[in-house]
Design a protein around this motif. Structure first.
Motif, PDB file in Angstrom:
ATOM      1  N   SER A 141      -6.033 -41.468  27.390  1.00  0.00           N
ATOM      2  CA  SER A 141      -6.990 -41.021  28.415  1.00  0.00           C
ATOM      3  C   SER A 141      -6.598 -39.638  28.932  1.00  0.00           C
ATOM      4  N   SER A 142      -5.318 -39.448  29.211  1.00  0.00           N
ATOM      5  CA  SER A 142      -4.860 -38.134  29.704  1.00  0.00           C
ATOM      6  C   SER A 142      -5.047 -37.072  28.636  1.00  0.00           C
ATOM      7  N   ALA A 143      -4.737 -37.427  27.384  1.00  0.00           N
ATOM      8  CA  ALA A 143      -4.860 -36.447  26.303  1.00  0.00           C
ATOM      9  C   ALA A 143      -6.321 -36.022  26.134  1.00  0.00           C
ATOM     10  N   THR A 144      -7.225 -36.976  26.240  1.00  0.00           N
ATOM     11  CA  THR A 144      -8.649 -36.637  26.105  1.00  0.00           C
ATOM     12  C   THR A 144      -9.096 -35.770  27.282  1.00  0.00           C
ATOM     13  N   LEU A 145      -8.582 -36.072  28.462  1.00  0.00           N
ATOM     14  CA  LEU A 145      -8.895 -35.222  29.617  1.00  0.00           C
ATOM     15  C   LEU A 145      -8.383 -33.794  29.380  1.00  0.00           C
ATOM     16  N   VAL A 146      -7.171 -33.699  28.877  1.00  0.00           N
ATOM     17  CA  VAL A 146      -6.590 -32.384  28.582  1.00  0.00           C
ATOM     18  C   VAL A 146      -7.473 -31.645  27.563  1.00  0.00           C
ATOM     19  N   ALA A 147      -7.942 -32.358  26.545  1.00  0.00           N
ATOM     20  CA  ALA A 147      -8.814 -31.733  25.534  1.00  0.00           C
ATOM     21  C   ALA A 147     -10.118 -31.245  26.176  1.00  0.00           C
ATOM     22  N   LEU A 148     -10.682 -32.081  27.053  1.00  0.00           N
ATOM     23  CA  LEU A 148     -11.962 -31.705  27.686  1.00  0.00           C
ATOM     24  C   LEU A 148     -11.781 -30.479  28.581  1.00  0.00           C
ATOM     25  N   ILE A 149     -10.670 -30.434  29.286  1.00  0.00           N
ATOM     26  CA  ILE A 149     -10.440 -29.282  30.184  1.00  0.00           C
ATOM     27  C   ILE A 149     -10.215 -28.016  29.346  1.00  0.00           C
ATOM     28  N   THR A 150      -9.475 -28.165  28.257  1.00  0.00           N
ATOM     29  CA  THR A 150      -9.236 -26.985  27.403  1.00  0.00           C
ATOM     30  C   THR A 150     -10.558 -26.502  26.794  1.00  0.00           C
ATOM     31  N   ALA A 151     -11.377 -27.444  26.356  1.00  0.00           N
ATOM     32  CA  ALA A 151     -12.681 -27.072  25.793  1.00  0.00           C
ATOM     33  C   ALA A 151     -13.545 -26.381  26.846  1.00  0.00           C
ATOM     34  N   ARG A 152     -13.482 -26.926  28.062  1.00  0.00           N
ATOM     35  CA  ARG A 152     -14.233 -26.330  29.186  1.00  0.00           C
ATOM     36  C   ARG A 152     -13.774 -24.897  29.437  1.00  0.00           C
ATOM     37  N   GLU A 153     -12.450 -24.690  29.399  1.00  0.00           N
ATOM     38  CA  GLU A 153     -11.938 -23.333  29.636  1.00  0.00           C
ATOM     39  C   GLU A 153     -12.389 -22.389  28.523  1.00  0.00           C
ATOM     40  N   ARG A 154     -12.295 -22.893  27.293  1.00  0.00           N
ATOM     41  CA  ARG A 154     -12.650 -22.005  26.179  1.00  0.00           C
ATOM     42  C   ARG A 154     -14.111 -21.575  26.269  1.00  0.00           C
ATOM     43  N   VAL A 155     -14.963 -22.552  26.606  1.00  0.00           N
ATOM     44  CA  VAL A 155     -16.399 -22.233  26.618  1.00  0.00           C
ATOM     45  C   VAL A 155     -16.766 -21.334  27.809  1.00  0.00           C
ATOM     46  N   THR A 156     -15.950 -21.380  28.859  1.00  0.00           N
ATOM     47  CA  THR A 156     -16.229 -20.498  30.021  1.00  0.00           C
ATOM     48  C   THR A 156     -15.312 -19.269  29.993  1.00  0.00           C
TER      49      THR A 156
END
Ligand code: PLP
Length: 480
Positions: A141-156
């Motif tokens: 769950s934490s790893a997926t959250l980390v992935a989502l936040i990283t993806a969010r940063e990349r896209v913004t």
């Protein structure tokens, strides 16, 4: 506690653990106690003076043990396993003794460098690309959250961390209807919003429908949404369906979307060359997580998270207060920059102990055997009247139900639920259920560390007997 007492009780505790491992099968798998029983047995206030450790051990046996569910029992077929093993436990004791807080390289260079090496071992054992770098997280769950936040940063363009999300546009995350709830939780926590998780329909085998994914993304782009991340699953929780990384990856590459793979249980099966078909298309993947604490005999918690571009991960999570400035910065891995918490446990030690104690060959043999047991059970189910296999069995999870001829789905749902509870109440086995298109499905996972053919056959015998006894009992009433 003085050193002599520590030695005395230490021996007692190790003896207790050894006996537990030898006799775990004798305990009722699922605890049968009623809510509140443990809490009420505990005094409402802590002791003001010192108590003897003997008393602690006595209460552990009398109050705690009756209310434990025995995840290490080979008759545990529920959920996905949380496997332990003797080498893992021994290493965990050493970790506890060191009590090292491994936030940065300097606070324990051995922990950082062992973690780096273990992640390389695991990456190569699973046949992942050599460009991937890994870090141990506490959970998938934490790893997926980390992935989502990283993806969010990349896209913004790494602006949302600094400026917040307002004005960044409405981002979208995509995952199949069978994806784990941690994806939805992660979308919420990452500030993307649970409502911006688009649940994609599945094919007959419960894997994501790539055509529906493409359609959803294209409609979103036309409507002004910003696709941020697709989460594909290797081994969904319900049925261990395997999403096609190639089909999903081609879409992600074309639309420039982060592709994260949740392989919480099934990633461990990549240790087997014959299961590497699941990783077809891995070249499109940006990040992947799997849990040695599920199927690789390493006690909870130990989640292996790999990223193709570690720089984007670090760019997202690094933050540098004065007191954490070091002379080695930039030359070593400071894993606090690779995830959310600052403080980190020394988790790599138990992984090292497990991999060395078993060796890759034995790990492969055990995982292979678990898959064989699931396929054996599936065959037994298929050849039995009134039982139906409800999903393909690519891994170690078998979904099935009992439905005598003429019985309605609603009545079968009630009957299978009753079968589940009746079996679990015996304390002899523990299985859980899922729902597929409204149908109540029994689910048996043959991936516990010590499960053997004998245990699976015993469980199957119990299921058959229970099903026919219960349907004889109230079948006439229930057939509607
Ligand atoms: C597919 C999948 N993803 C994620 C998780 C969550 O795992 P964790 O408990 O490590 O967060 C699970 C739990 O079983 C799972 O089945």
């Amino acid at each position: 506690m003085e050193s002599d007492d520590f030695r005395k009780y230490g021996h007692e505790v190790v003896e207790w653990i050894a006996r537990y491992f030898e006799s775990v099968e004798q305990y009722p798998v699922k605890s049968r106690l009623t809510p509140g029983a443990v809490k009420n047995a505990l005094p409402p206030i802590p002791p003001s003076g010192s108590e003897s450790f003997d008393l602690f051990l006595k209460d552990f046996d009398e109050i705690i043990m009756p209310s434990i569910t025995h995840w290490q029992s080979p008759n545990f077929f529920a959920y996905f396993p949380a496997n332990s093993s003797p080498p893992s436990v021994l290493a965990e004791m050493l970790t506890a003794a060191l009590g090292a807080q491994c936030m940065i390289w300097e606070t324990s260079p051995a922990a950082a460098e062992l973690e780096e090496r273990m992640m390389e071992w695991l990456r190569d054992m699973a046949g992942l690309p050599s460009s991937f770098e890994g870090v141990i997280q506490d959970s998938a769950s934490s790893a997926t959250l980390v992935a989502l936040i990283t993806a969010r940063e990349r896209v913004t363009r790494y602006r949302s961390n600094m400026e917040g999300l307002s004005g960044m546009g409405r981002m979208r995350v995509y995952a199949s209807k069978q994806a784990h709830s941690s994806v939805e939780k992660g979308a919420g926590v990452a500030g993307i919003g649970r409502e911006n998780l688009v649940r994609i329909g599945v094919r007959d085998d419960y894997s994501i429908d790539p055509a529906a994914l493409r359609k959803a993304i294209e409609e979103d782009i036309s409507a002004g949404f910003i696709p941020c991340c697709v989460v594909a699953t290797l081994g969904t929780t319900g049925t261990t369906a395997v999403d096609s990384l190639r089909a999903v990856g081609e879409i992600c590459r074309e639309k420039n979307i982060w592709l994260h793979v949740d392989g919480a249980l099934a990633g461990t099966a990549l240790l087997l060359p014959e299961m590497r078909w699941m990783a077809d298309g891995i070249e499109y993947v940006d990040s992947i997580v799997f849990n040695p604490h599920k199927w690789m005999f390493t006690n909870f918690d130990c989640s292996a998270y790999f990223v193709r571009d570690a720089a984007s991960l670090i760019h997202t999570f690094e933050i540098l207060p004065e007191y954490l400035q070091t002379r080695t910065r930039g030359k070593v891995n400071d894993y606090r920059d690779w995830g959310i918490p600052l403080g980190r446990r020394f988790r790599a030690l138990k992984l090292w102990a497990v991999i060395r104690s078993y060796g890759v060959d034995r790990l492969q043999a055990m995982i292979r055997e678990h898959i064989r047991l699931a396929k054996m059970l599936a065959e037994l189910i298929e050849s039995e009247k009134n039982f139906t296999l409800m999903a393909p069995v690519p891994l170690s999870t078998v979904c099935f139900r009992y439905k005598p001829e003429g019985m309605s789905d609603a009545a079968a749902n009630r009957l299978n639920e009753k079968i589940n509870h009746t079996l679990n109440d015996t304390g002899r086995i523990y299985l859980t259920h899922t729902k597929l298109e409204g149908i109540y499905v029994l689910r048996m996972v043959t991936a516990q560390t010590n499960v053997s053919e004998k245990h699976v056959l015993q469980a199957w015998e119990m299921i058959r007997e229970c099903a026919s006894a219960l349907s004889a009992e109230d079948g006439a009433v229930d057939i509607d």
